[in-house]
Design a protein around this motif. Structure first.
Motif, PDB file in Angstrom:
ATOM      1  N   ALA A 434     -10.151 -12.773   4.491  1.00 17.09           N
ATOM      2  CA  ALA A 434     -10.417 -13.895   5.669  1.00 17.09           C
ATOM      3  C   ALA A 434      -8.903 -13.285   6.744  1.00 17.09           C
ATOM      4  O   ALA A 434      -8.311 -13.446   8.019  1.00 17.09           O
ATOM      5  N   ALA A 435      -8.018 -13.600   5.796  1.00 17.28           N
ATOM      6  CA  ALA A 435      -6.784 -12.356   6.455  1.00 17.28           C
ATOM      7  C   ALA A 435      -6.625 -11.562   7.145  1.00 17.28           C
ATOM      8  O   ALA A 435      -5.514 -10.905   8.049  1.00 17.28           O
ATOM      9  N   THR A 436      -7.218 -10.721   6.502  1.00 15.18           N
ATOM     10  CA  THR A 436      -7.635  -9.343   7.157  1.00 15.18           C
ATOM     11  C   THR A 436      -8.051  -9.393   8.363  1.00 15.18           C
ATOM     12  O   THR A 436      -8.159  -8.870   9.613  1.00 15.18           O
ATOM     13  N   ARG A 437      -9.154 -10.132   8.633  1.00 12.87           N
ATOM     14  CA  ARG A 437      -9.809 -10.245   9.697  1.00 12.87           C
ATOM     15  C   ARG A 437      -9.244 -11.085  10.775  1.00 12.87           C
ATOM     16  O   ARG A 437     -10.008 -10.756  11.854  1.00 12.87           O
ATOM     17  N   VAL A 438      -8.135 -11.960  10.686  1.00 10.37           N
ATOM     18  CA  VAL A 438      -7.656 -12.440  11.278  1.00 10.37           C
ATOM     19  C   VAL A 438      -6.190 -10.975  11.443  1.00 10.37           C
ATOM     20  O   VAL A 438      -5.245 -11.477  12.449  1.00 10.37           O
ATOM     21  N   ARG A 508     -13.671  -1.282   7.857  1.00 13.25           N
ATOM     22  CA  ARG A 508     -14.096  -0.431   9.036  1.00 13.25           C
ATOM     23  C   ARG A 508     -13.977  -1.001  10.346  1.00 13.25           C
ATOM     24  O   ARG A 508     -13.467  -0.313  11.503  1.00 13.25           O
ATOM     25  N   ARG A 509     -14.905  -2.486  10.152  1.00 13.96           N
ATOM     26  CA  ARG A 509     -14.495  -3.580  11.753  1.00 13.96           C
ATOM     27  C   ARG A 509     -13.239  -4.071  12.201  1.00 13.96           C
ATOM     28  O   ARG A 509     -13.167  -3.620  13.005  1.00 13.96           O
ATOM     29  N   ALA A 510     -12.163  -3.518  10.888  1.00 15.97           N
ATOM     30  CA  ALA A 510     -10.955  -4.209  11.902  1.00 15.97           C
ATOM     31  C   ALA A 510      -9.921  -2.627  11.834  1.00 15.97           C
ATOM     32  O   ALA A 510      -8.650  -3.263  12.479  1.00 15.97           O
ATOM     33  N   GLY A 511     -10.828  -1.574  12.045  1.00 14.87           N
ATOM     34  CA  GLY A 511      -9.981  -0.358  12.225  1.00 14.87           C
ATOM     35  C   GLY A 511      -9.129  -0.482  11.098  1.00 14.87           C
ATOM     36  O   GLY A 511      -7.573   0.636  11.275  1.00 14.87           O
ATOM     37  N   LEU A 512      -9.051  -0.659   9.785  1.00 15.81           N
ATOM     38  CA  LEU A 512      -8.041  -0.101   8.890  1.00 15.81           C
ATOM     39  C   LEU A 512      -8.383   1.007   7.708  1.00 15.81           C
ATOM     40  O   LEU A 512      -7.968   1.071   6.614  1.00 15.81           O
ATOM     41  N   LEU A 513      -8.791   2.182   8.099  1.00 12.85           N
ATOM     42  CA  LEU A 513      -9.825   2.782   7.881  1.00 12.85           C
ATOM     43  C   LEU A 513      -8.722   4.520   7.934  1.00 12.85           C
ATOM     44  O   LEU A 513      -9.247   5.174   7.292  1.00 12.85           O
ATOM     45  N   ARG A 514      -7.377   4.423   8.090  1.00 14.25           N
ATOM     46  CA  ARG A 514      -7.192   5.851   8.838  1.00 14.25           C
ATOM     47  C   ARG A 514      -6.144   6.149   7.097  1.00 14.25           C
ATOM     48  O   ARG A 514      -6.345   7.416   6.935  1.00 14.25           O
ATOM     49  N   VAL A 515      -6.135   5.341   6.248  1.00 14.37           N
ATOM     50  CA  VAL A 515      -5.917   6.603   5.039  1.00 14.37           C
ATOM     51  C   VAL A 515      -6.890   7.188   4.819  1.00 14.37           C
ATOM     52  O   VAL A 515      -6.354   7.791   3.464  1.00 14.37           O
TER      53      VAL A 515
END
Length: 521
Positions: A434-438, A508-515
């Protein structure tokens, strides 16, 4: 007519359907109850009963005394006098109307009550009989316990009447006992009984009691749990109920008592050396280990071989849902269908069970049915907004519907509740997502690290840690998370993580797959 209860362990007593006292006052009349209750079929020859109670009188006077004694018992029975029956040369009780309870109440020292403890009849024949009866009772007590346990026995929670000093304390303690027992029954396959049905009926389980008294304007509550078989104390919990915030405190206390009960039931098999007592694998259900999840599923299937208990079906569906999320399933398609089938069956068997509804919501979300998942989760919360699986499902459904702030608030509040203790890693993980999504990545990283501390085999925590740490510029931390993930998932690669088949939709939805393009491993 409802049953009367004749209790012979401890003081001899006879009670009516509404727990009214039907015990005669005379010592010899209570002695007659003990003799009749101990006889085969609760019937005894009149001459035998006369010899035991009036052996020092001649036959004529003894017979007259026996008639007077039986009259005294009938008068005490009042409107229930039909329970005493007679025939040619015998007297007794109707088995259909009188139930024998040989359990009594375990004392504070954990010892069984003595058979007919209040009897002191100065007749040599009766004294000999009573001595032999007490020896027989002690010899047979453990055998009675063993024989009353069925092969598919599940533990019983016996909720006793609270011992209190005033009416408000009595109501408060009774409310907590009932709410806690109800919450446990929604999560575990147990029987819940109010009052003591007798050791001949129920032998395995936990006796739950409460004592309450006033301290100023507040109420002090002490809850106790004892082992049914021998009275051993399992745990005690003491709470203060403040007068200025009683409603909120009652819910908090009920949650704490429910958690204590569930932990006690989970370890019941360890303290009761009886192979027929089933283990309640609650901690394994909330684990992330393939071996522990499989063991829990096997143990639950043994408790419910016919698949007709809603709670067990729901827990087995939850196990498969975890295995799907953790990539532990050898056949994801088959397990997905089986999880849906078990969840649906659980809901059919118990439409109002919040655990069953919560698991149905989780399964629906896995299948991409987010609106259905949200509706089911809201339904579960409406029934019981403290049920841990219902709250997990609701927070997850809020995330799926895009209500990220609400999901974070629900996850935070639920994480602080007593029932989150059952599976703390699951709650910290939900809070982290939840913290990630906000967009609060620093808090999310902290929560995911805590999840890993609670459950080192939890794979989603490591997936998120690698992505978030890389996003925050912590390449060393990201590499550490990726290496640990690789040990748990030998087939893991960054290319796999970037694919649509890998379960990182939130990242993926949060745009956090740069890794996935980092080349770190």
């Amino acid at each position: 007519m409802s049953q009367l209860v004749l209790r012979l362990a401890g003081p001899v007593s006879l009670t009516g359907p509404e727990n009214e006292n039907l015990t005669p006052r005379g010592m010899k009349a209570r002695g007659a109850l003990a003799v009749i209750g101990s006889s085969t079929g609760m019937r005894i020859a009149r001459p035998k009963l006369q010899d035991l109670l009036f052996s020092e009188r001649d036959a004529e006077h003894g017979s007259a005394s026996l008639r007077q004694l039986l009259r005294e018992i009938r008068i005490a029975l009042g409107p229930h006098r039909a329970a005493m029956i007679t025939g040619p040369g015998w007297v007794g009780f109707d088995n259909a109307l009188v139930r024998l309870d040989m359990a009594g109440h375990v004392g504070v020292d954990g010892r069984r009550a003595e058979f007919a403890a209040d009897l002191d009849i100065a007749d040599p024949e009766f004294e000999d009989w009573l001595r032999d009866a007490r020896i027989h009772y002690e010899d047979q007590a453990d055998q009675v316990l063993a024989e009353t346990v069925t092969d598919d026995a599940v533990p019983t929670l016996i909720v006793q009447v609270p011992v209190t000093s005033d009416a408000q304390s009595a109501v408060a303690s009774a409310m907590v006992l009932q709410e806690a027992a109800s919450r446990v029954a929604d999560m575990l396959p147990i029987q819940v009984l109010n009052g003591d049905p007798g050791i001949g009926r129920i032998a395995v389980g936990i006796e739950l009691g409460a004592m309450a008294s006033r301290m100023g304007n507040d109420i002090v509550l002490l809850f106790t749990a004892r082992l049914r078989s021998d009275g051993r104390m399992l745990w005690t919990r003491r709470f203060a109920l403040p007068s200025d915030d009683m409603n909120a405190a009652l819910r908090r206390i009920a949650g704490g008592v429910a958690v204590a009960i569930m932990h006690g039931l989970e370890h019941l098999r360890d303290v009761v050396p009886d192979a027929s007592v089933r283990r309640m694998p609650l901690q394994d259900v909330f684990s992330y280990s393939a071996s522990r999840l499989s063991r829990a599923d096997e143990q639950l299937s043994q408790i419910d071989p016919n698949g007709d208990r809603a709670v067990i079906l729901a827990l087995r569906s939850y196990i498969r849902h975890t295995m799907l999320l953790e990539r532990l399933s050898r056949d994801p398609d088959a397990d997905s269908e089986l999880a849906a089938e078990m969840a649906g069956r659980a809901r059919e068997l118990s439409p109002g069970n919040p655990t069953a509804l919560g698991v149905n919501a989780m399964v629906a979300a896995w299948k991409g049915q987010f609106e259905t998942s949200f509706d089911m989760a809201r339904h579960a919360i409406a029934i019981d907004d403290e049920n841990p699986i219902a709250r997990l499902a609701y927070s997850s459904a809020l995330t799926s519907m895009g209500y990220h702030r609400e999901a974070e608030a629900e996850a935070s509040a639920a994480h602080l509740s007593a029932l989150s203790e059952l599976g703390p890693a699951a709650w910290v993980l939900r809070r982290a997502i939840a913290a990630t999504r906000v967009g609060d990545l620093k808090s999310a990283e902290r929560y995911f690290a805590t999840t890993h501390g609670y459950a080192p085999q939890n794979r989603p925590a490591l997936r998120f840690l690698s992505a978030i740490r890389y996003q925050l510029g912590d390449e060393t931390g990201a590499i550490d998370a990726l290496r640990k993930l690789k040990k748990l998932e030998p087939d893991f690669t960054l290319e796999l993580m970037a694919s649509d088949q890998y379960p990182v939709e939130s990242l993926r939805r949060a745009g956090l797959l740069r890794v996935t393009k980092s080349g770190l491993i």
